[in-house]
Design a protein around this motif. Sequence first.
Motif, short mmCIF file in Angstrom:
data_model
loop_
_atom_site.label_atom_id
_atom_site.label_comp_id
_atom_site.label_asym_id
_atom_site.label_seq_id
_atom_site.Cartn_x
_atom_site.Cartn_y
_atom_site.Cartn_z
N ARG A 145 -10.09 9.03 -2.49
CA ARG A 145 -9.42 8.05 -2.12
C ARG A 145 -8.24 7.91 -1.27
O ARG A 145 -7.85 7.34 -0.51
CB ARG A 145 -9.37 6.85 -3.22
CG ARG A 145 -8.17 7.21 -4.37
CD ARG A 145 -8.14 6.23 -5.46
NE ARG A 145 -8.86 5.99 -6.45
CZ ARG A 145 -10.02 5.36 -6.59
NH1 ARG A 145 -10.15 4.41 -5.77
NH2 ARG A 145 -10.72 5.31 -7.57
N PHE A 146 -7.86 9.26 -1.50
CA PHE A 146 -6.59 9.75 -0.58
C PHE A 146 -6.70 10.77 0.46
O PHE A 146 -5.85 11.42 1.00
CB PHE A 146 -5.61 10.32 -1.77
CG PHE A 146 -5.04 9.71 -3.05
CD1 PHE A 146 -4.18 8.80 -2.79
CD2 PHE A 146 -5.68 9.72 -4.05
CE1 PHE A 146 -3.38 7.83 -3.42
CE2 PHE A 146 -5.00 8.84 -5.09
CZ PHE A 146 -3.93 7.88 -4.75
N LEU A 147 -7.99 10.75 0.92
CA LEU A 147 -8.35 11.51 1.96
C LEU A 147 -9.11 10.75 3.11
O LEU A 147 -10.13 9.80 2.80
CB LEU A 147 -9.40 12.85 1.60
CG LEU A 147 -8.79 13.67 0.63
CD1 LEU A 147 -9.92 14.72 0.15
CD2 LEU A 147 -7.78 14.41 1.15
N ASP A 148 -8.98 11.01 4.18
CA ASP A 148 -9.58 10.37 5.35
C ASP A 148 -10.88 10.93 5.81
O ASP A 148 -11.27 11.94 5.14
CB ASP A 148 -8.82 10.01 6.68
CG ASP A 148 -8.35 11.41 7.55
OD1 ASP A 148 -8.87 12.39 7.18
OD2 ASP A 148 -7.51 11.13 8.28
N ALA B 46 -4.70 15.42 -3.23
CA ALA B 46 -5.37 14.48 -3.66
C ALA B 46 -5.70 14.34 -5.06
O ALA B 46 -5.33 13.11 -5.31
CB ALA B 46 -6.58 14.24 -2.64
N GLU C 174 -10.60 14.91 6.00
CA GLU C 174 -9.88 15.35 5.10
C GLU C 174 -8.44 15.63 5.12
O GLU C 174 -7.93 16.50 4.59
CB GLU C 174 -10.45 16.77 4.78
CG GLU C 174 -12.06 16.81 4.47
CD GLU C 174 -12.44 18.04 3.80
OE1 GLU C 174 -11.76 19.27 3.92
OE2 GLU C 174 -13.72 18.40 3.28
N LYS C 175 -7.77 14.52 5.74
CA LYS C 175 -6.41 14.37 5.85
C LYS C 175 -5.92 13.53 4.93
O LYS C 175 -6.43 12.59 4.53
CB LYS C 175 -5.66 14.15 7.18
CG LYS C 175 -6.48 15.00 8.47
CD LYS C 175 -5.52 16.22 8.45
CE LYS C 175 -5.98 17.19 9.60
NZ LYS C 175 -5.45 18.57 9.76
N LEU C 176 -4.70 13.89 4.19
CA LEU C 176 -3.99 13.10 3.26
C LEU C 176 -3.70 11.64 3.90
O LEU C 176 -3.09 11.56 5.03
CB LEU C 176 -2.97 13.63 2.33
CG LEU C 176 -3.46 14.89 1.58
CD1 LEU C 176 -1.99 15.55 1.34
CD2 LEU C 176 -4.11 14.39 0.39
N ILE C 177 -4.18 10.66 3.00
CA ILE C 177 -3.63 9.49 3.23
C ILE C 177 -2.92 8.77 2.26
O ILE C 177 -3.04 9.14 0.89
CB ILE C 177 -4.62 8.54 3.72
CG1 ILE C 177 -5.67 8.27 2.95
CG2 ILE C 177 -5.24 8.90 4.94
CD1 ILE C 177 -6.82 7.26 3.16
N LYS C 178 -2.06 7.86 2.42
CA LYS C 178 -1.02 7.16 1.31
C LYS C 178 -1.34 5.61 1.40
O LYS C 178 -0.83 4.94 2.09
CB LYS C 178 0.22 7.51 1.50
CG LYS C 178 1.09 6.91 0.31
CD LYS C 178 2.65 7.23 0.51
CE LYS C 178 3.60 6.72 -0.88
NZ LYS C 178 5.01 6.84 -0.57
N PRO C 179 -2.34 5.21 0.43
CA PRO C 179 -2.83 3.76 0.53
C PRO C 179 -1.52 2.90 0.28
O PRO C 179 -0.52 3.36 -0.41
CB PRO C 179 -3.63 3.65 -0.50
CG PRO C 179 -4.24 4.77 -0.69
CD PRO C 179 -3.08 5.94 -0.65
N ASP C 180 -1.49 1.72 0.68
CA ASP C 180 -0.28 0.75 0.41
C ASP C 180 0.18 0.71 -1.00
O ASP C 180 1.24 0.43 -1.31
CB ASP C 180 -0.47 -0.47 1.22
CG ASP C 180 -0.53 -0.33 2.84
OD1 ASP C 180 0.03 0.67 3.27
OD2 ASP C 180 -0.92 -1.22 3.39
#
Length: 494
Positions: free
Chosen positions: A414-417, A353, A420-426
């Motif tokens: 801001r890139f973690l839910d 992240a 603590e899993k990675l997310i990719k914002p739009d």
Amino acid sequence: MELFFLIATVLAIAAAAIYAWSKTGPRNIPPGPQGLPFFGNIFSLGQYPHKVLAEWKDKYGDVMSFKNGHRLMIVLSDPATVRKVFANDVVANRDNQSAIRTDPGTSAELGLVFSEGELWKSHRRFALSTLRDLGMGKNWLEDTIITEVQELCDILRSTKGKAIYPKVQVTNSIANVICALIFGRRFTLDDPKFTRLTALLNELPTGLAADSVVQALPFLMWFPNAVRKRVSAARQSLHSVFAFLREEVVQHTGTVDKQADAPDYLYAYLAECENGSKTGGASSFTEEQLLPSLLDLFGAGTETTSNTTLWAFVYMLANPEIMKKVQLEIDERVGRDRMLRSSDRNLLPYTEAMIMEVQRLGNLATFGLPHRNAEEITIDGFTIPKDSNILANLYSIHTDPRWFKEPFKFDPTRFLDANEKLIKPDGFMPFSTGKRVCLGEALAKMELFLFIANLLRCFTLQLPSGVKSVSLDAAPDSVVNSPVPFQVAFIPRV
């Protein structure tokens, strides 16, 4: 005196005619700032055009236009619109006019980045399949990257905590990864010829910025001035890079084992050239196309990754508490006794992240590369004339509070839910999107993790004694958003 008034009258009439002509055409183009006859809005863009366009976006909206000289530029600042437009085949062409890549064999219409039509499609397919076959994302390439990381760590340890500007060391190490892919060999990091090559590649983005000015104001090449000087210097740098590439081609020609798998990109390309000549038909796989393709692979694969790594150093110096969190995650989940590998990425979400946040705020390619539409299209109800230049305003998207809360705050979470899993914002698109998305994305992600995570595993970064802060400003007048030179001490972790 009469001659003076005659000339002035003719010039005034010509200016009025050209201005009137510039006003003809579709009336439904996106809104934007009023420009000057001949010059458009070029004098308003300054040394940091991406910041100016971000301000214009706030005034004119997510789909806006401006004039670069006489050329119409369409700027998109909404990620959903960018994805929709760039997925359209009609918008897959390039703005391939150039005052730098003009000589036979160096034309901007050749290569992988600026070519278009069937030439681009066939060579992009070849590049993707060849890089995949060579191991992009596989063990041998990972081992190659780790070898470069280890040598870089040895060099940084030899500084014994003395503050340095590590651009040359980082650039050479990352350039060697590209050398392994396309030439099948590496260079010693102190090789003067190799260091000269990477220095030339570092200079080209500044020349490309001047090239953009010349496209708007071509008369600047008619007399001595700073812009022409930069374009001329970039041409000379390009000639030197091509001379280096030609030497590599000569060394490869005729030495590949026809029964074996191609050991590098250059061999694979030469084999494709030979296959084409055997069929007797016309083929686009020629040396004329090869050299610009190698340049594109080498330049794009070196500049973006090396500058992102330098931005990581900058943001760690500016946010030492985040650096400590990254190091703690590495220590607790993997340990610091061995080199990190790609298989460790899933164990280190905060580290991943952090790298994504560096990409977002570093904004290497603030506009990506301009697309050009092959026919008239409509975007959000606006008419976009054929052959307009269409830009994704990536800097504005990456710093827009609609997509990123407190956008100028460095915050990897801001890139973690919540788990603590990675997310990719739009709004996150550092490699652009659509038909011409960066073909080296997988390689770049691997390199960034292995270089940045391992360097933080080995070193704590510190500012020089007496220096209290590091600049977050980017260097001006370049198409690559690179940090201004800075000093950092690499303190070994024991």
